[in-house]
Write a protein that holds these residues in place. Structure first.
Motif, PDB file in Angstrom:
ATOM      1  N   VAL A 274       0.381   2.321  -3.495  1.00  0.00           N
ATOM      2  CA  VAL A 274       1.270   2.209  -2.343  1.00  0.00           C
ATOM      3  C   VAL A 274       2.683   2.469  -2.839  1.00  0.00           C
ATOM      4  O   VAL A 274       3.183   1.764  -3.713  1.00  0.00           O
ATOM      5  CB  VAL A 274       1.170   0.808  -1.678  1.00  0.00           C
ATOM      6  N   LYS A 275       3.311   3.493  -2.275  1.00  0.00           N
ATOM      7  CA  LYS A 275       4.711   3.793  -2.598  1.00  0.00           C
ATOM      8  C   LYS A 275       5.583   3.174  -1.505  1.00  0.00           C
ATOM      9  O   LYS A 275       5.227   3.196  -0.337  1.00  0.00           O
ATOM     10  CB  LYS A 275       4.922   5.308  -2.656  1.00  0.00           C
ATOM     11  N   TYR A 276       6.729   2.632  -1.933  1.00  0.00           N
ATOM     12  CA  TYR A 276       7.600   1.999  -0.951  1.00  0.00           C
ATOM     13  C   TYR A 276       9.047   2.055  -1.431  1.00  0.00           C
ATOM     14  O   TYR A 276       9.327   2.347  -2.586  1.00  0.00           O
ATOM     15  CB  TYR A 276       7.152   0.563  -0.672  1.00  0.00           C
TER      16      TYR A 276
ATOM     17  N   GLN B  18      11.167   6.678  -1.591  1.00  0.00           N
ATOM     18  CA  GLN B  18      10.144   5.712  -2.001  1.00  0.00           C
ATOM     19  C   GLN B  18       9.903   5.870  -3.493  1.00  0.00           C
ATOM     20  O   GLN B  18       8.943   6.485  -3.924  1.00  0.00           O
ATOM     21  CB  GLN B  18       8.867   5.934  -1.194  1.00  0.00           C
TER      22      GLN B  18
ATOM     23  N   CYS C  26       3.239   0.197  -6.092  1.00  0.00           N
ATOM     24  CA  CYS C  26       2.266  -0.804  -6.540  1.00  0.00           C
ATOM     25  C   CYS C  26       0.971  -0.040  -6.828  1.00  0.00           C
ATOM     26  O   CYS C  26       0.496   0.728  -5.990  1.00  0.00           O
ATOM     27  CB  CYS C  26       1.990  -1.843  -5.468  1.00  0.00           C
TER      28      CYS C  26
ATOM     29  N   ASN D 240       3.334  -3.464 -10.465  1.00  0.00           N
ATOM     30  CA  ASN D 240       4.358  -3.286  -9.437  1.00  0.00           C
ATOM     31  C   ASN D 240       5.608  -2.799 -10.145  1.00  0.00           C
ATOM     32  O   ASN D 240       6.171  -3.500 -10.993  1.00  0.00           O
ATOM     33  CB  ASN D 240       4.611  -4.599  -8.702  1.00  0.00           C
TER      34      ASN D 240
ATOM     35  N   LYS E 202       3.521  -7.889   0.037  1.00  0.00           N
ATOM     36  CA  LYS E 202       2.875  -7.083   1.073  1.00  0.00           C
ATOM     37  C   LYS E 202       2.336  -5.779   0.482  1.00  0.00           C
ATOM     38  O   LYS E 202       1.189  -5.407   0.734  1.00  0.00           O
ATOM     39  CB  LYS E 202       3.886  -6.799   2.191  1.00  0.00           C
ATOM     40  N   GLU E 203       3.114  -5.069  -0.311  1.00  0.00           N
ATOM     41  CA  GLU E 203       2.686  -3.795  -0.892  1.00  0.00           C
ATOM     42  C   GLU E 203       1.589  -4.003  -1.921  1.00  0.00           C
ATOM     43  O   GLU E 203       0.651  -3.199  -2.021  1.00  0.00           O
ATOM     44  CB  GLU E 203       3.877  -3.077  -1.546  1.00  0.00           C
ATOM     45  N   GLU E 204       1.679  -5.076  -2.709  1.00  0.00           N
ATOM     46  CA  GLU E 204       0.644  -5.375  -3.710  1.00  0.00           C
ATOM     47  C   GLU E 204      -0.690  -5.663  -3.031  1.00  0.00           C
ATOM     48  O   GLU E 204      -1.740  -5.181  -3.465  1.00  0.00           O
ATOM     49  CB  GLU E 204       1.070  -6.559  -4.573  1.00  0.00           C
TER      50      GLU E 204
ATOM     51  N   GLU F   9      -1.633  -4.618  -0.087  1.00  0.00           N
ATOM     52  CA  GLU F   9      -2.109  -3.363   0.485  1.00  0.00           C
ATOM     53  C   GLU F   9      -2.761  -2.485  -0.588  1.00  0.00           C
ATOM     54  O   GLU F   9      -3.834  -1.909  -0.363  1.00  0.00           O
ATOM     55  CB  GLU F   9      -0.918  -2.615   1.139  1.00  0.00           C
ATOM     56  N   ALA F  10      -2.169  -2.388  -1.774  1.00  0.00           N
ATOM     57  CA  ALA F  10      -2.745  -1.615  -2.872  1.00  0.00           C
ATOM     58  C   ALA F  10      -4.095  -2.187  -3.289  1.00  0.00           C
ATOM     59  O   ALA F  10      -5.049  -1.452  -3.571  1.00  0.00           O
ATOM     60  CB  ALA F  10      -1.780  -1.564  -4.051  1.00  0.00           C
TER      61      ALA F  10
END
Length: 175
Positions: free
Chosen positions: A108-110, A119, A123, A137, A163-165, A167-168
């Motif tokens: 997941v790129k953010y 971005q 993660c 991360n 949240k991103e972790e 999702e990954a």
């Protein structure tokens, strides 16, 4: 004339024997002879065909070279069997090793800080077959890049996930 035949039959010990029976027995014996003769001819033809097939099979080979050829085939078969057994062992070893290798991943790129304009943070979840592994991360900011890892066991983390972790992790587990 029948008296001569009767004297002859009396001399050889068949005094009450009828000559008609002798003719019938002779006719039956001649018929059996012809049947056996025909069977003999058929047998010879079959033998001739089998000999021709054997000659074709043995063309260019003598008995010892044919034996060597058959022996070589058995040795080749034995080598192939050993090779197949070794391949089975290697496959089992590879399968055992693959269970602990990373097979699943989620990326997941953010944008960690909304002001960065891109971005550049990400993660990355790397998991094995049993959902064991870790999450990396990497947070990119104007001051530098910081990386963090969190251990995953059975698809769960003992430390709370962002949240991103999360999702990954879900992407890696296929959810």
């Amino acid at each position: 004339m029948s008296a001569n035949y009767s004297n002859f039959l009396n001399q050889i010990g068949f005094e009450g024997f009828d000559l008609g029976y002798l003719l019938i027995v002779n006719a039956v014996l001649i018929l059996l002879f012809f049947i056996l003769f025909i069977l003999l001819i058929i047998s010879f033809k079959k033998i001739k065909r089998m000999k021709k097939r054997l000659d074709q099979f043995m063309t260019g080979k003598d008995g010892s070279s044919l034996e060597n050829s058959i022996s070589a085939l058995f040795e080749d078969n034995k080598a192939l069997k050993e090779s197949a057994d070794n391949n089975k062992k290697d496959i089992r070893t590879l399968y055992r090793r693959m269970q602990s290798a990373f097979q699943k991943f989620g990326l997941v790129k953010y944008d960690a800080f909304n002001q960065m304009g891109g971005q550049l943070s990400f993660c990355l979840a790397l998991l094995d077959e049993n959902n064991n592994g870790f999450i990396i991360n990497s947070v990119h900011s104007t001051e530098g890049c910081y990386s963090y890892t969190k251990e995953i066991k059975g698809g769960e983390c003992s430390i709370s996930l962002g949240k991103e972790e999360e999702e990954a992790l879900l992407i890696a587990m296929g959810r």
